[in-house]
Write a protein that holds these residues in place. Structure first.
Motif, PDB file in Angstrom:
ATOM      1  N   TYR A  11      23.701 -31.057  40.504  1.00 40.09           N
ATOM      2  CA  TYR A  11      25.131 -31.200  40.256  1.00 40.09           C
ATOM      3  C   TYR A  11      25.833 -31.472  41.591  1.00 40.09           C
ATOM      4  CZ  TYR A  11      24.661 -26.319  41.664  1.00 40.09           C
ATOM      5  OH  TYR A  11      24.316 -25.169  42.321  1.00 40.09           O
ATOM      6  N   ASP A  12      27.012 -32.070  41.537  1.00 39.77           N
ATOM      7  CA  ASP A  12      27.801 -32.364  42.747  1.00 39.77           C
ATOM      8  C   ASP A  12      28.826 -31.260  42.953  1.00 39.77           C
ATOM      9  OD1 ASP A  12      26.367 -34.609  43.058  1.00 39.77           O
ATOM     10  OD2 ASP A  12      27.917 -35.989  42.352  1.00 39.77           O
ATOM     11  N   VAL A  13      29.138 -30.992  44.232  1.00 39.92           N
ATOM     12  CA  VAL A  13      30.105 -29.948  44.570  1.00 39.92           C
ATOM     13  C   VAL A  13      31.310 -30.576  45.264  1.00 39.92           C
ATOM     14  CG1 VAL A  13      28.301 -28.188  44.742  1.00 39.92           C
ATOM     15  CG2 VAL A  13      29.003 -29.479  46.779  1.00 39.92           C
ATOM     16  N   GLN A  29      33.007 -40.079  37.141  1.00 42.40           N
ATOM     17  CA  GLN A  29      31.595 -40.482  37.072  1.00 42.40           C
ATOM     18  C   GLN A  29      30.690 -39.302  36.690  1.00 42.40           C
ATOM     19  OE1 GLN A  29      30.649 -42.219  40.866  1.00 42.40           O
ATOM     20  NE2 GLN A  29      31.977 -44.009  40.568  1.00 42.40           N
ATOM     21  N   GLN A  30      30.973 -38.119  37.225  1.00 41.21           N
ATOM     22  CA  GLN A  30      30.094 -36.971  37.012  1.00 41.21           C
ATOM     23  C   GLN A  30      30.495 -36.140  35.788  1.00 41.21           C
ATOM     24  OE1 GLN A  30      27.321 -36.449  38.762  1.00 41.21           O
ATOM     25  NE2 GLN A  30      27.807 -38.364  39.832  1.00 41.21           N
ATOM     26  N   SER A  31      31.744 -36.280  35.343  1.00 39.75           N
ATOM     27  CA  SER A  31      32.303 -35.539  34.207  1.00 39.75           C
ATOM     28  C   SER A  31      32.466 -34.048  34.481  1.00 39.75           C
ATOM     29  CB  SER A  31      31.465 -35.736  32.931  1.00 39.75           C
ATOM     30  OG  SER A  31      30.224 -35.064  33.039  1.00 39.75           O
ATOM     31  N   ALA A  32      31.882 -33.541  35.593  1.00 40.15           N
ATOM     32  CA  ALA A  32      32.088 -32.141  35.975  1.00 40.15           C
ATOM     33  C   ALA A  32      31.629 -31.961  37.417  1.00 40.15           C
ATOM     34  CB  ALA A  32      31.346 -31.204  35.056  1.00 40.15           C
ATOM     35  N   LEU A  33      32.404 -31.163  38.193  1.00 39.54           N
ATOM     36  CA  LEU A  33      32.053 -30.871  39.582  1.00 39.54           C
ATOM     37  C   LEU A  33      32.127 -29.370  39.806  1.00 39.54           C
ATOM     38  CD1 LEU A  33      34.182 -33.638  41.370  1.00 39.54           C
ATOM     39  CD2 LEU A  33      31.700 -33.685  40.930  1.00 39.54           C
ATOM     40  N   GLY A  44      33.984 -22.066  40.381  1.00 41.62           N
ATOM     41  CA  GLY A  44      34.360 -22.609  39.091  1.00 41.62           C
ATOM     42  C   GLY A  44      33.845 -24.017  38.883  1.00 41.62           C
ATOM     43  N   VAL A  45      34.159 -24.554  37.699  1.00 40.36           N
ATOM     44  CA  VAL A  45      33.734 -25.905  37.341  1.00 40.36           C
ATOM     45  C   VAL A  45      34.982 -26.702  37.011  1.00 40.36           C
ATOM     46  CG1 VAL A  45      32.385 -27.328  35.773  1.00 40.36           C
ATOM     47  CG2 VAL A  45      31.529 -25.074  36.433  1.00 40.36           C
TER      48      VAL A  45
END
Length: 341
Positions: A11-13, A29-33, A44-45
């Motif tokens: 996952y990306d941070v 692009q990632q839909s969640a970081l 958190g997300v």
């Protein structure tokens, strides 16, 4: 099933104090970081929905509080949490550490595939069951046709004496002889108790005894003359136990009309008795006078007779000998017929 296999460990941070404008394209692009604080600890997300709803310039101000789940969480439970919190992604925590993200789309795709697979299996089983049912129906129809085409009465009776099955002949005979409709489920003992006369009671007791012997595992065959309301018949009854998985589930009663055969046998017996009587009469009454005639012709003094009388005596003697031979052959034939029986 748990969510373990669906956890995205990559996952990306993004830093908590980053500007939302700078990470928008990355977020789409990632839909969640995963958002980290100054110590690079996840706090958190962040999702595109958060940015749209809050419209703040800093990432930390856009965060929405979300529950977390463990790797052992069931798929159904994770989907329930997502449904209740209106989120499409959850953080997966293991002993206080972030192990990855779980996405609603991944879980739904799996559940959908499982549902389709289950539906396919169910449809397959339904098809197989329908085929089996069709075969059973066909087998039953064939068996019914075979039993209906026989000239014997066939009835299947349960241990409690209730009728489980009967063929067309049995139904027709019931109507013809008793004017009663034969039905499955009825007690066959009640059916046989229609005749309260002594002969009827004897028939009832004999039937129950033979049927109970069949229920005990014995094959029973009887031939007896049965009196019906309007007629009488000689019947051959066969009682046979019916097994299912080594357990007796009832007995079949097969009744065949042997009246014509039995009457023929009785006629033959009467003819044989008459033949024996004729043989006895021939041997004791007819042959004795013939023997007497032969004896008398042998002791006649022929020297005192004329040639014509001698010729007549000779003819009488020859005729008596022929008659004696006929009687002897008749007796021998009758005796040989008696020995062949």
């Amino acid at each position: 099933m748990t969510i373990t296999r669906f956890i995205r460990h990559q996952y990306d941070v993004v830093p908590a104090y980053s500007g939302t404008r700078s990470i928008k394209d990355h977020l789409v692009q990632q839909s969640a970081l995963v958002v980290q604080d100054e110590n690079e600890q996840p706090i958190g997300v962040l999702t595109p929905q958060d940015v749209v709803q809050h419209s703040h310039t800093l990432v930390i101000d856009c965060l929405t509080a979300r529950p977390t789940v463990s790797p052992e969480c069931a798929i159904e439970e994770a989907l329930r949490v997502m449904q209740e919190t209106h989120t499409d992604v959850l953080a997966v925590m293991d002993d206080g550490n972030l192990t990855g993200l779980i996405y609603k789309n991944d879980l739904l795709a799996y559940v959908t595939d499982q549902k389709k697979s289950l539906e396919g299996e169910v449809n397959k089983q339904v098809t197989e069951l329908q085929a089996i049912h069709k075969e059973l129906v066909l087998s039953r129809q064939i068996l019914q046709a075979v039993l209906d085409s026989t000239q014997s009465t066939v009835i299947l009776v349960a241990p409690d004496y209730s009728i489980l099955f009967f063929n067309k002949k049995a139904g027709d005979e019931s109507q013809a002889l008793y004017a009663r409709e034969l039905k499955t489920g009825m007690n066959i003992l009640d059916y046989t108790l229609h005749d309260t006369r002594v002969a009827g009671r004897y028939l009832f007791d004999a039937f129950k005894s033979d049927f109970d012997r069949a229920l005990a595992g014995e094959s029973v065959v009887t031939e007896r003359k049965v009196q019906f309301p309007e007629t009488s018949r000689w019947l051959r009854a066969e009682y046979g136990p019916v097994f299912y998985q080594e357990q007796i589930i009832g007995a079949t009663i097969t009744v065949t009309d042997i009246d014509e055969r039995q009457r023929h046998l009785l006629q033959i017996e009467r003819q044989n008795e008459l033949l024996k009587h004729i043989s006895w009469v021939q041997s004791h009454y007819t042959r004795q006078p013939v023997a007497t005639i032969l004896g008398l012709t042998s002791i006649i003094e022929k020297s005192t007779l004329s040639e014509e009388n001698i010729r007549i005596i000779s003819m009488l003697e020859a005729t008596a000998q022929k008659l004696d031979e006929v009687i002897r052959n008749t007796v021998l034939t009758a005796n040989s017929l008696e020995e062949e029986r």
